[in-house]
Structure formats: C-alpha cells, structure tokens
Write a protein that holds these residues in place. Structure first.
Motif, mmCIF file in Angstrom:
data_model
loop_
_atom_site.group_PDB
_atom_site.id
_atom_site.type_symbol
_atom_site.label_atom_id
_atom_site.label_comp_id
_atom_site.label_asym_id
_atom_site.label_seq_id
_atom_site.Cartn_x
_atom_site.Cartn_y
_atom_site.Cartn_z
ATOM 1 N N THR A 6 16.692 -85.920 -104.343
ATOM 2 C CA THR A 6 16.921 -85.600 -102.944
ATOM 3 C C THR A 6 16.264 -84.261 -102.633
ATOM 4 O OG1 THR A 6 19.027 -86.797 -102.836
ATOM 5 C CG2 THR A 6 18.689 -85.050 -101.225
ATOM 6 N N LYS A 7 15.465 -84.217 -101.581
ATOM 7 C CA LYS A 7 14.846 -82.951 -101.164
ATOM 8 C C LYS A 7 15.881 -82.112 -100.432
ATOM 9 C CE LYS A 7 10.101 -84.642 -100.803
ATOM 10 N NZ LYS A 7 8.911 -84.794 -99.930
ATOM 11 N N VAL A 8 16.000 -80.849 -100.802
ATOM 12 C CA VAL A 8 16.958 -79.964 -100.143
ATOM 13 C C VAL A 8 16.197 -78.859 -99.417
ATOM 14 C CG1 VAL A 8 17.300 -78.660 -102.292
ATOM 15 C CG2 VAL A 8 18.967 -78.454 -100.446
ATOM 16 N N HIS A 9 16.586 -78.634 -98.173
ATOM 17 C CA HIS A 9 15.980 -77.603 -97.337
ATOM 18 C C HIS A 9 17.065 -76.623 -96.916
ATOM 19 C CE1 HIS A 9 12.284 -80.030 -96.798
ATOM 20 N NE2 HIS A 9 13.113 -81.052 -96.717
ATOM 21 N N LEU A 10 16.857 -75.362 -97.203
ATOM 22 C CA LEU A 10 17.774 -74.316 -96.769
ATOM 23 C C LEU A 10 17.225 -73.683 -95.491
ATOM 24 C CD1 LEU A 10 20.272 -72.512 -97.401
ATOM 25 C CD2 LEU A 10 18.711 -71.003 -98.631
ATOM 26 N N ILE A 11 18.078 -73.558 -94.485
ATOM 27 C CA ILE A 11 17.719 -72.857 -93.255
ATOM 28 C C ILE A 11 18.555 -71.592 -93.200
ATOM 29 C CG2 ILE A 11 17.623 -72.946 -90.744
ATOM 30 C CD1 ILE A 11 17.232 -75.929 -90.934
ATOM 31 N N SER A 12 17.878 -70.472 -93.353
ATOM 32 C CA SER A 12 18.536 -69.177 -93.431
ATOM 33 C C SER A 12 18.121 -68.321 -92.239
ATOM 34 C CB SER A 12 18.149 -68.495 -94.752
ATOM 35 O OG SER A 12 18.690 -67.202 -94.842
ATOM 36 N N GLY A 13 18.783 -67.206 -92.084
ATOM 37 C CA GLY A 13 18.431 -66.291 -91.005
ATOM 38 C C GLY A 13 19.628 -65.468 -90.594
ATOM 39 N N LYS A 19 19.494 -70.595 -85.889
ATOM 40 C CA LYS A 19 19.433 -71.553 -87.006
ATOM 41 C C LYS A 19 19.967 -72.933 -86.610
ATOM 42 C CE LYS A 19 21.939 -69.050 -89.774
ATOM 43 N NZ LYS A 19 22.162 -67.921 -88.831
ATOM 44 N N THR A 20 21.100 -72.967 -85.909
ATOM 45 C CA THR A 20 21.684 -74.256 -85.521
ATOM 46 C C THR A 20 20.757 -75.000 -84.569
ATOM 47 O OG1 THR A 20 23.912 -73.373 -85.777
ATOM 48 C CG2 THR A 20 23.686 -75.384 -84.495
ATOM 49 N N THR A 21 20.169 -74.285 -83.621
ATOM 50 C CA THR A 21 19.221 -74.897 -82.688
ATOM 51 C C THR A 21 18.008 -75.434 -83.443
ATOM 52 O OG1 THR A 21 19.935 -73.326 -80.996
ATOM 53 C CG2 THR A 21 17.892 -74.517 -80.586
ATOM 54 N N ALA A 22 17.542 -74.665 -84.422
ATOM 55 C CA ALA A 22 16.399 -75.115 -85.230
ATOM 56 C C ALA A 22 16.730 -76.398 -85.977
ATOM 57 C CB ALA A 22 16.001 -74.015 -86.213
ATOM 58 N N PHE A 124 13.379 -72.398 -95.069
ATOM 59 C CA PHE A 124 13.056 -71.778 -93.786
ATOM 60 C C PHE A 124 13.939 -70.552 -93.553
ATOM 61 C CE2 PHE A 124 11.799 -76.129 -93.545
ATOM 62 C CZ PHE A 124 10.729 -76.209 -92.669
ATOM 63 N N THR A 125 13.363 -69.505 -92.993
ATOM 64 C CA THR A 125 14.142 -68.375 -92.493
ATOM 65 C C THR A 125 13.713 -68.101 -91.059
ATOM 66 O OG1 THR A 125 14.498 -67.354 -94.656
ATOM 67 C CG2 THR A 125 14.679 -65.927 -92.730
ATOM 68 N N VAL A 126 14.706 -68.102 -90.167
ATOM 69 C CA VAL A 126 14.469 -67.876 -88.743
ATOM 70 C C VAL A 126 14.761 -66.406 -88.435
ATOM 71 C CG1 VAL A 126 15.010 -68.641 -86.403
ATOM 72 C CG2 VAL A 126 15.235 -70.255 -88.311
ATOM 73 N N VAL A 127 13.803 -65.729 -87.804
ATOM 74 C CA VAL A 127 13.965 -64.305 -87.531
ATOM 75 C C VAL A 127 13.688 -64.000 -86.067
ATOM 76 C CG1 VAL A 127 13.332 -63.618 -89.875
ATOM 77 C CG2 VAL A 127 11.561 -63.724 -88.107
ATOM 78 N N ASP A 128 14.309 -62.948 -85.590
ATOM 79 C CA ASP A 128 13.979 -62.342 -84.306
ATOM 80 C C ASP A 128 12.936 -61.271 -84.614
ATOM 81 O OD1 ASP A 128 13.853 -60.630 -82.080
ATOM 82 O OD2 ASP A 128 15.945 -60.983 -81.548
ATOM 83 N N PRO A 129 11.699 -61.412 -84.113
ATOM 84 C CA PRO A 129 10.649 -60.447 -84.452
ATOM 85 C C PRO A 129 11.024 -58.997 -84.161
ATOM 86 C CG PRO A 129 9.686 -62.355 -83.383
ATOM 87 C CD PRO A 129 11.180 -62.505 -83.264
ATOM 88 N N VAL A 149 13.059 -65.113 -99.715
ATOM 89 C CA VAL A 149 13.275 -66.403 -100.369
ATOM 90 C C VAL A 149 12.528 -67.546 -99.689
ATOM 91 C CG1 VAL A 149 15.297 -67.210 -99.059
ATOM 92 C CG2 VAL A 149 15.111 -67.750 -101.503
ATOM 93 N N CYS A 150 12.122 -67.373 -98.431
ATOM 94 C CA CYS A 150 11.633 -68.523 -97.671
ATOM 95 C C CYS A 150 10.177 -68.865 -97.961
ATOM 96 C CB CYS A 150 11.827 -68.298 -96.172
ATOM 97 S SG CYS A 150 10.707 -67.097 -95.423
ATOM 98 N N ASP A 151 9.858 -70.134 -97.681
ATOM 99 C CA ASP A 151 8.476 -70.604 -97.700
ATOM 100 C C ASP A 151 7.874 -70.561 -96.301
ATOM 101 O OD1 ASP A 151 8.431 -71.606 -100.548
ATOM 102 O OD2 ASP A 151 10.022 -72.883 -99.759
ATOM 103 N N VAL A 152 8.719 -70.848 -95.305
ATOM 104 C CA VAL A 152 8.279 -70.869 -93.909
ATOM 105 C C VAL A 152 9.054 -69.798 -93.148
ATOM 106 C CG1 VAL A 152 7.991 -72.253 -91.828
ATOM 107 C CG2 VAL A 152 7.849 -73.354 -94.073
ATOM 108 N N LEU A 153 8.334 -68.827 -92.604
ATOM 109 C CA LEU A 153 8.939 -67.756 -91.820
ATOM 110 C C LEU A 153 8.778 -68.112 -90.345
ATOM 111 C CD1 LEU A 153 10.268 -64.910 -91.833
ATOM 112 C CD2 LEU A 153 7.955 -63.968 -91.702
#
Length: 309
Positions: A6-13, A19-22, A124-129, A149-153
């Motif tokens: 199973t592929k696991v994706h972590l959404i952090s931020g 994050k929830t909207t993403a 994924f890590t979601v940031v406010d620039p 930790v993220c691959d996609v910023l």
C-alpha cells in the motif's frame, strides 16, 4: 513472489496552512477504481477534520489527543494495521497534526510489520510562504522537520503573498538540501493528483543541477551519490571520509550530505576546511554531493561504500 504494498502519503504542514483542504482536493480527483483509506490526526481531544473528510465513502480514522509521534504514537501502528487488514487499500493518506514531527511519523511507518506492507510514496508539506521566508519560523525545529522530510513542497495562500515574498520563497526552496522532487504554488490548497506518483527515488549517481554550480567557465565538476534508506553508515568511518576529502579532491568548494547513522539521520557539511554535523528530518535516502575543480568520482563512491556498516 513480491507482495503489492500500500502506498502511504503523509500530508504535513504547520497549523492553518490548508492541509485538510489539500487532502479534500486529492479525494475529489481520486480514480474510482483505487481504494483509499485516510488517517487524520488532530492535537485536540475532539477531531474536526475527520468529520469534514468522511462524507464521500472513503474510510476515515481519527487519532486525536496528541500528535502521531508523541502521545498518540502507539495508536498509529494499531490503526494502520486495522485499516490495512479491513480495507486492503491501494493508498493510505495520513494528515498529520500541524504540531507533528513529520520525520517521527515516517519512522513509525518504517518499522516492521508495517514496513512489510507499506511503501513510503510522495510526502507533502504545505506551507504559507510568508512563514517559510521568516527567520522566526525557519529556526523552529518542528518547522524545519516538516520542511526537511517532504518530497513535494507546496506553497499555499499565495494570493496573500507579495511578489517579493514569492521570489524569496523560490530562492530559498531551491537551496534546500536534499533538494525537493517538486516545489509548487497552488491556489486554494488544490493539489494535482498526478503529484502522488512523482518519482522519489534518485539514481545512485547524478550530476548537480546547473543553478547550484559555480560559474561553469571556471571548470568545476560535480557529482551526487545516493544510498537506499536502511543502509547504515559507520560514524567513525564517515569522520575519516570527511577528514580525507581535501586530499581526494582539488579545489574543493562544497561537500555535504545526509547519512543514516545508527538508525538516526545526520546532516554533514564541509565549509572552509571545517565540517559540522546536525540531526535532520530527511528519510528518503542517504546522499552526498560534491563540487570541486577535479576529483575521481569512482574513488569517492568507493570510499563512501567503505564507510557503510
């Protein structure tokens, strides 16, 4: 015969970045033939995000009352195992608390028996620039952990940022080490579902991108080396490797790497004849990058392999 994982994706931020909207945006694009399960972690005792996400038939489990890597840590393994057993999903999506140390969550997922059933796919890590470019945030260990930790910023809330802030964001993001697989700007925290399958495994050897090199007319050469996660380096041998590096190169400009040592991860950086070490949150692989006037790349690779346990 290999078992399909199973592929696991972590959404952090950090708190309030979207994050929830993403995650909801990904759910709206999901292939109906793929089976997903979701774990939502909130710091409060009463979960809110789970209720928001549970209206489309995808199984959602909540872990409330602490971040995944601390108070609620023991619940994570049990919850994941139950969801894998009951649903046999293609993907597991984990939305971490804004106060979670993302690297510790990855560590939990890489311990047996979970590691035998899970593949750590794009993180994924979601940031406010505006926060990303602020020294006050950049110096916080928790914030650095989520970025590292993220691959996609993912830059969210870009409509609230000035062009100067966005330019500074991209400049700083391009200098991150290890480099990100993707750095993106989004509107309303909307992610592209194709980003779930971006390649996250580097080649064992690679050339550095042009933007990180000195002026090419000066004749510098560059090389990067990666080693799979799970291979431990010996700390003493690594020390010798860095001490001997000036003898193995001519005109050394840059040498830095992230290494797994005794189950922990350390960042090593050579500057002006001195090198320093710090703990780091990167978990994807061990890697080393080098820029110098000249060096034997095969010899460097050999010496790195000799530093493995």
């Amino acid at each position: 015969m290999s078992v399909k994982k199973t592929k696991v994706h972590l959404i952090s931020g950090f708190l309030g970045t979207g994050k929830t909207t993403a995650l909801k945006s990904l759910m709206a694009q999901k292939d109906p033939n793929e089976k997903w399960v979701i774990i939502v972690n909130e710091f409060g005792e009463i979960g809110i995000d789970g209720a928001v996400l549970s209206d489309n038939g995808i199984p959602v489990a909540e872990i409330a009352g602490g971040c995944l890597c601390c108070t609620a840590g023991p619940q994570l393994g049990n919850t994941v195992q139950k969801m894998l057993r009951d649903a046999k999903p293609d993907r597991l999506m984990i939305e971490a608390s804004g106060l979670a140390h993302a690297a510790s969550v990855i560590d939990e997922l890489k311990v047996k028996p979970l590691s035998e059933e899970l593949e750590i796919a794009a993180v994924f890590t979601v940031v406010d620039p505006r926060q990303f470019v602020s020294p006050d945030y950049a110096q916080q260990a928790l914030y650095k952990d989520q970025i590292g930790v993220c691959d996609v910023l993912v830059a969210s809330k870009t409509d609230l940022c000035t062009p100067e802030v966005m330019a500074e964001f991209h400049e700083q993001a391009a200098k991150l080490f290890p480099p990100k697989a993707k750095v993106v700007e989004v509107q309303n925290a909307r992610l592209d579902i194709q980003w779930l399958d971006i390649p996250v495994i580097e080649k064992p050897r690679y050339r550095l991108k042009a933007e990180v090199l000195p002026d090419n007319t000066m004749g510098f050469q560059s090389e990067g080396f990666t080693f799979p996660a799970g291979q431990d380096f010996d700390g003493e041998r690594l020390t010798h490797f860095f001490n001997d590096l000036p003898k193995m190169t001519e005109g050394l400009v840059r040498a830095k790497g992230v290494f797994q040592v005794l189950g922990t991860w350390v960042w090593l950086n050579w500057v002006d004849g001195q090198w320093g070490a710090n703990q780091v949150s990167w978990r994807r692989d061990s890697r080393f990058e080098l820029i110098a006037k000249s060096f034997d790349a095969d010899l460097i690779e050999q010496k790195l392999k000799e530093a493995l346990e």
